[in-house]
Design an enzyme around this catalytic site. Structure first.
Site, PDB file in Angstrom:
ATOM      1  N   LYS A  79      18.145 -23.904  11.221  1.00 11.60           N
ATOM      2  CA  LYS A  79      18.100 -23.935  12.753  1.00 11.60           C
ATOM      3  C   LYS A  79      16.588 -24.459  13.019  1.00 11.60           C
ATOM      4  CE  LYS A  79      18.632 -21.827  16.979  1.00 11.60           C
ATOM      5  NZ  LYS A  79      19.201 -20.521  17.853  1.00 11.60           N
ATOM      6  N   LYS A 105      15.287 -19.798  10.436  1.00 12.08           N
ATOM      7  CA  LYS A 105      15.284 -20.221  11.801  1.00 12.08           C
ATOM      8  C   LYS A 105      13.791 -20.132  12.271  1.00 12.08           C
ATOM      9  CE  LYS A 105      16.534 -18.655  16.375  1.00 12.08           C
ATOM     10  NZ  LYS A 105      17.104 -17.445  17.151  1.00 12.08           N
TER      11      LYS A 105
HETATM   12  C1  PBG Z   1      18.274 -15.973  19.941  1.00 12.06           C
HETATM   13  C2  PBG Z   1      18.790 -17.551  19.975  1.00 12.06           C
HETATM   14  C3  PBG Z   1      18.108 -18.593  20.533  1.00 12.06           C
HETATM   15  C4  PBG Z   1      18.774 -19.690  20.223  1.00 12.06           C
HETATM   16  C5  PBG Z   1      19.961 -19.252  19.518  1.00 12.06           C
HETATM   17  N1  PBG Z   1      19.743 -17.772  19.541  1.00 12.06           N
HETATM   18  C6  PBG Z   1      16.728 -18.540  21.303  1.00 12.06           C
HETATM   19  C7  PBG Z   1      15.518 -18.264  20.347  1.00 12.06           C
HETATM   20  O1  PBG Z   1      15.598 -17.830  19.268  1.00 12.06           O
HETATM   21  O2  PBG Z   1      14.489 -18.213  21.200  1.00 12.06           O
HETATM   22  C8  PBG Z   1      18.562 -21.145  20.558  1.00 12.06           C
HETATM   23  C9  PBG Z   1      19.582 -22.163  20.492  1.00 12.06           C
HETATM   24  C10 PBG Z   1      19.092 -23.452  21.203  1.00 12.06           C
HETATM   25  O3  PBG Z   1      18.159 -23.758  21.507  1.00 12.06           O
HETATM   26  O4  PBG Z   1      20.451 -24.146  21.349  1.00 12.06           O
HETATM   27  N2  PBG Z   1      19.380 -15.169  20.541  1.00 12.06           N
END
Ligand code: PBG
Length: 327
Positions: free
Chosen positions: A252, A200
């Site tokens: 992601k 991520k």
């Molecule tokens: C953290 C989380 C995020 C997203 C999913 N889980 C935000 C981040 O890491 O800042 C982003 C998902 C998206 O942008 O569609 N709980």
């Protein structure tokens, strides 16, 4: 002057039936996971401005949208909770409160749909902390990895108690998958699966999500999420999550990281998911609204590309639209 006739790859593109016959990649509604938001303190669904067509849901509208997903053939949703701002605190304690908004949403979906619909729950503190970070902070303003892990464990167990089939830790703390697996097992939840957000990135493509969950974050997540410059460390992250007991791994965002997705798909013995994030969705919606691109065509092309690059499951806000387009 060749003695051979011209090679003609175009033969296999000559009509729709021929193209379908040779298509290497096929999307199916069951590939998709629909991310959904349940918010506290609203009595009608509230549209998310930067994500047209996506809503913060009430418990009732959550059930209705999940029903539409099922009707379209989508069998899994990923639930995020949006608590009242007044309920946020330094540790995000409402995250593991059985009466917290996310756990109530999980409970309601499980009551309504049983095992027909897989309920995945986001396991991360950022929606619940008053500072908006994914973990607890030290006095010096850095995120404390090891002090965060027990809180993730409490949150995961409360989600499993509420009826989640899949726990999805998204906070990028080292050791989170192993800690959560042990906690779930100790609580008798051996059957609850873990979809690890393994690779991520600290991505600007998450922008609209911050509106979606009413994030309090100031600053960024670059000390725990990955640097977009690096692909190799994704393989290490995936390897660790496999060793720690993940059932799925995830990459992601999706489209800007297809190279990472391909490399992960080539080495992973586990199913590999990809998350087409809020900013990817928003760009397609905005371009289509302006009439600059053909929205539905770009939607299907982007999803096909994500699958072609190696995704087995795709988390996408387009899940219902794309599933309908496939019917
Ligand atoms: C953290 C989380 C995020 C997203 C999913 N889980 C935000 C981040 O890491 O800042 C982003 C998902 C998206 O942008 O569609 N709980």
């Amino acid at each position: 002057m060749s003695t051979f006739p011209v090679r003609r790859p175009r033969r296999l593109r000559q009509n729709a039936a021929m193209r379908e016959l040779v298509a290497e990649t096929r999307l199916h509604p069951a590939d998709f996971i629909l991310p959904l938001f349940i918010a506290e303190g609203i009595d009608t669904p509230r549209e998310i401005t930067s994500m047209p067509g996506q809503f913060q849901h009430t418990a009732d509208s959550l059930v209705r949208i999940a029903e539409s997903a099922l009707q379209a053939g989508v069998r899994c949703v990923d639930l995020f909770g949006v608590p009242l701002a007044s309920k946020k605190d330094a540790t995000g304690s409402v995250a593991w409160d059985p009466e917290g908004i996310l756990n109530l949403g999980i409970q309601r979906l499980r009551q309504e749909f049983g095992d027909e619909l897989l309920i995945m729950a986001d396991t991360c503190l950022d929606e619940f902390t008053d500072h908006g970070h994914c973990g607890v902070m030290r006095a010096d303003g850095t995120v404390d990895n090891d002090a965060t892990l027990p809180l993730y464990c409490d949150m995961a167990v409360s989600q499993a108690n509420a009826g989640a089939h899949i726990i999805s830790p998204s906070g990028m703390m080292d050791g989170q998958v192993g800690a959560i697996r042990a906690a779930l097992d100790a609580a008798g939840h051996e059957e609850v699966a873990i979809m690890a957000y393994s690779a991520k990135y600290a991505s600007a493509f998450f922008g609209p999500f911050r509106e979606a969950v009413g994030s309090s974050l100031e600053g960024n997540r670059r000390t725990y999420q990955q640097d977009p410059a690096n692909a190799r460390e994704s393989l290490l992250e995936v390897e660790l999550d496999i060793q720690e007991g993940a059932d799925f791994v995830m990459v992601k965002p999706a489209l800007p990281y297809l190279d990472v997705l391909r490399q992960v798909a080539d080495m992973s013995p586990l199913p590999v998911a990809a998350y087409q994030v809020s900013g990817e969705y928003a760009m397609i919606k905005a371009g289509a609204e302006k009439g600059w691109i053909d929205g539905p065509a770009v939607m299907m092309e982007s999803l096909t590309s994500i699958k072609r690059a190696g995704a087995d499951q795709i988390l996408t806000y387009f899940a219902i639209d794309a599933a309908k387009a496939l019917q």
